[in-house]
Scaffold this motif. Structure first.
Motif, PDB file in Angstrom:
ATOM      1  N   LEU A  73      58.950  64.829  27.853  1.00 56.80           N
ATOM      2  CA  LEU A  73      59.695  65.430  28.966  1.00 56.80           C
ATOM      3  C   LEU A  73      60.793  64.487  29.436  1.00 56.80           C
ATOM      4  O   LEU A  73      61.906  64.919  29.746  1.00 56.80           O
ATOM      5  N   LEU A  74      60.483  63.181  29.456  1.00 56.95           N
ATOM      6  CA  LEU A  74      61.482  62.196  29.877  1.00 56.95           C
ATOM      7  C   LEU A  74      62.687  62.238  28.941  1.00 56.95           C
ATOM      8  O   LEU A  74      63.845  62.256  29.389  1.00 56.95           O
ATOM      9  N   PHE A  91      64.524  65.979  29.212  1.00 61.55           N
ATOM     10  CA  PHE A  91      65.322  66.207  30.428  1.00 61.55           C
ATOM     11  C   PHE A  91      66.240  65.025  30.723  1.00 61.55           C
ATOM     12  O   PHE A  91      67.413  65.204  31.067  1.00 61.55           O
ATOM     13  N   GLY A  92      65.680  63.812  30.587  1.00 62.35           N
ATOM     14  CA  GLY A  92      66.479  62.625  30.866  1.00 62.35           C
ATOM     15  C   GLY A  92      67.590  62.444  29.848  1.00 62.35           C
ATOM     16  O   GLY A  92      68.711  62.082  30.198  1.00 62.35           O
ATOM     17  N   MET A 121      70.495  64.631  30.586  1.00 57.19           N
ATOM     18  CA  MET A 121      71.293  64.104  31.694  1.00 57.19           C
ATOM     19  C   MET A 121      72.190  62.963  31.219  1.00 57.19           C
ATOM     20  O   MET A 121      73.372  62.887  31.571  1.00 57.19           O
ATOM     21  N   ARG A 163      56.395  66.728  37.303  1.00 53.68           N
ATOM     22  CA  ARG A 163      57.145  67.951  36.992  1.00 53.68           C
ATOM     23  C   ARG A 163      57.608  68.638  38.271  1.00 53.68           C
ATOM     24  O   ARG A 163      58.709  69.172  38.333  1.00 53.68           O
ATOM     25  N   ASN A 199      60.509  66.698  39.619  1.00 51.04           N
ATOM     26  CA  ASN A 199      61.708  66.945  38.817  1.00 51.04           C
ATOM     27  C   ASN A 199      62.332  68.299  39.153  1.00 51.04           C
ATOM     28  O   ASN A 199      63.546  68.416  39.268  1.00 51.04           O
ATOM     29  N   PHE A 202      65.692  67.677  40.670  1.00 53.68           N
ATOM     30  CA  PHE A 202      66.330  67.510  39.371  1.00 53.68           C
ATOM     31  C   PHE A 202      66.662  66.041  39.108  1.00 53.68           C
ATOM     32  O   PHE A 202      67.818  65.634  38.989  1.00 53.68           O
ATOM     33  N   ALA A 203      65.603  65.219  39.084  1.00 52.48           N
ATOM     34  CA  ALA A 203      65.752  63.793  38.838  1.00 52.48           C
ATOM     35  C   ALA A 203      64.756  63.384  37.760  1.00 52.48           C
ATOM     36  O   ALA A 203      63.704  62.839  38.065  1.00 52.48           O
ATOM     37  N   PRO A 204      65.066  63.693  36.496  1.00 56.89           N
ATOM     38  CA  PRO A 204      64.088  63.447  35.430  1.00 56.89           C
ATOM     39  C   PRO A 204      63.670  61.990  35.298  1.00 56.89           C
ATOM     40  O   PRO A 204      62.498  61.710  35.074  1.00 56.89           O
TER      41      PRO A 204
END
Lengths: 228, 230
Positions: free
Chosen positions: A68-69, A72-73, A76, B183, B186, B190-192
């Motif tokens: 997930l990091l 999503f990260g 970004m 989760r 996030n 919205f700060a993964p």
């Protein structure tokens, strides 16, 4: 209960994707593992530290968290770099994120596997290579690498089996792999158990086939070893 | 990086930490209860006895934990028998489904570890127990199992870590464990990086704690194997 109502094909399609993700991330992890092992055994303190931090952190954090990091990260990060460089919007596909993450995670396990295997190669063989005037890389590719395979195989095989099962997680980030498709088909025809059982059975097919292949490879690479 | 997001949501993470610890500890406890009889049956020489434990271990070790969890959480409702049974109030809850899947899964791995340890028992010890006139049950209780647990300890430590890491998939079936907290954070901010790195750090801390705990445990149980201090 076992009537698939024509949705078996969807699951098989997912099976192909699962195998593709697994094989591709195996290739990445083998490459990373090789680099990591050489770094851990190198004389450079910086290389050793980086490899040490890599294996410790990766093996201490669950694979789903890392996935997930990175999914999503990573998106970004790419957006930020893209804004700065003035690129068009780049979409990180779940396939790339999933494959890279799994490859990255198992690279850490492979590092430990290969490190142990390189250490198991008798020192004399490597010295003999040097004595023949081979350069460092020549000795590595001609002597150490072929000789370490036998020592690496059992643990390599274990890593592969765990890796193949870990690919199930890519369904969480929306990749249409076998687990995702089995879920979709199961909900459509209201038989989720049947379809997940089918997916489980196909995973067992991967496990069983790999078991046979690994046993065969092991036998080939150990042909020069005497056994009581 | 915006640390205020992490600080603001710390109570949520701590709540998630508590659920993760709860799930892992209970799964390990029930898994061990199941694993001991499975391992004993698995070491039998009679195919009628070891057949079912073998298949159980093969299935649970050969398929992903995520699929096992889905089969229980999404799958069991397919059967009317289950829906009408007294167990349905439990089996429709994600919490009990996750616990059941984790316990069944870790039982298979633990049974395989114990089987290896039981089969490595020095034969002289078994012979000595027989010579003392112990019955089979007494021999297992006094001789084979205590030494097998000792041999199994390092491998079991790894299994505990795998269970902790595997438990992160509880967040996929709506549970708010450590990763579930990440989760939620996030999706709110919205700060993964902040949300998942924080969850990752908690897991890393738990992993180190387990490694340290098993080191202490091994120091106790393997005291006789340590080099003597001079």
């Amino acid at each position: 209960m076992f009537d698939l109502q024509g949705y078996g094909e969807l699951v098989l399609k997912g099976f192909g994707l699962t195998v593709a993700v697994a094989l591709l991330s195996l290739a990445i992890s083998t490459l990373l593992g090789m680099i990591g092992a050489v770094a851990k055994l190198s004389k450079s303190r910086v290389a050793r530290t980086i490899a040490g931090v890599y294996t410790t952190i990766i093996r201490g954090v669950p694979d789903l968290v890392l996935m997930l990091l990175i999914f999503f990260g990573g998106q970004m990060l790419v957006n930020d770099i893209g804004d700065w460089m003035g690129w068009e919007y780049i979409d990180i596909s779940p396939f790339i994120a999933g494959t890279l993450t799994i490859g990255f995670i198992f690279g850490a396990y492979m590092t430990e596997t290969f490190r142990g295997a390189i250490l198991a190669v008798p020192r004399g063989e490597i010295e003999a290579g040097h004595a023949y005037g081979m350069t460092g890389p020549q000795t590595f590719f001609r002597i150490t690498l072929p000789a370490m395979v036998r020592h690496a195989l059992p643990s390599f095989g274990n890593n592969w089996l765990v890796l193949a099962k870990t690919t199930a997680l890519v369904s969480v980030i929306g990749l249409h792999d076998m687990v995702y498709n089995a879920g979709a088909a199961g909900f459509t025809v209201k038989k989720p158990f049947t379809f997940y059982l089918l997916a489980a059975g196909l995973f067992l097919v991967i496990t069983a086939t790999s078991d046979i292949a690994l046993r065969w490879t092991n036998k080939r690479y150990s042909s020069g070893v005497r056994k009581a | 990086m915006d640390l205020s997001i992490v600080i603001e949501n710390l109570p949520l993470y701590l709540q998630g930490l508590w659920l993760t610890v709860q799930l892992v500890v209970m799964a390990l406890f029930f898994g061990m209860l199941l694993a001991i009889p499975i391992a004993l049956l698995r070491t039998s020489k009679n195919p009628l006895v070891y057949g079912i434990p073998w298949a159980y271990i093969y299935f649970f070790r050969g398929t992903p934990l995520l699929v096992q969890l889905f089969m229980i959480y999404h799958g069991l409702g397919q059967f009317e028998v289950v829906q009408k049974s007294f167990l349905w109030p439990f089996l429709k809850e994600a919490y009990w489904c996750a616990l059941l899947a984790f316990a069944l899964n870790t039982a298979a791995y633990t049974a395989e570890i114990l089987r290896g340890a039981i089969e490595q028992t020095a034969f002289g010890e078994v012979e000595a127990a027989r010579a003392c006139g112990m019955s089979r049950a007494l021999m297992f209780r006094r001789i084979i199992l205590p030494s097998a647990f000792r041999r199994a300890l390092p491998a079991y430590g790894n299994e505990v870590i795998f269970m902790l890491h595997g438990s992160a998939i509880a967040s996929v079936v709506t549970l708010v464990d450590l990763l579930g907290a990440g989760r939620i954070v996030n999706s709110r901010h919205f700060a993964p990086y902040e949300s998942y790195l924080t969850a990752g750090l908690f897991y890393l801390g738990l992993t180190f704690l387990i490694v340290w705990g098993f080191k202490m445990w091994e120091r106790r149980w393997h005291a006789h194997l340590r080099p003597r201090e001079t």
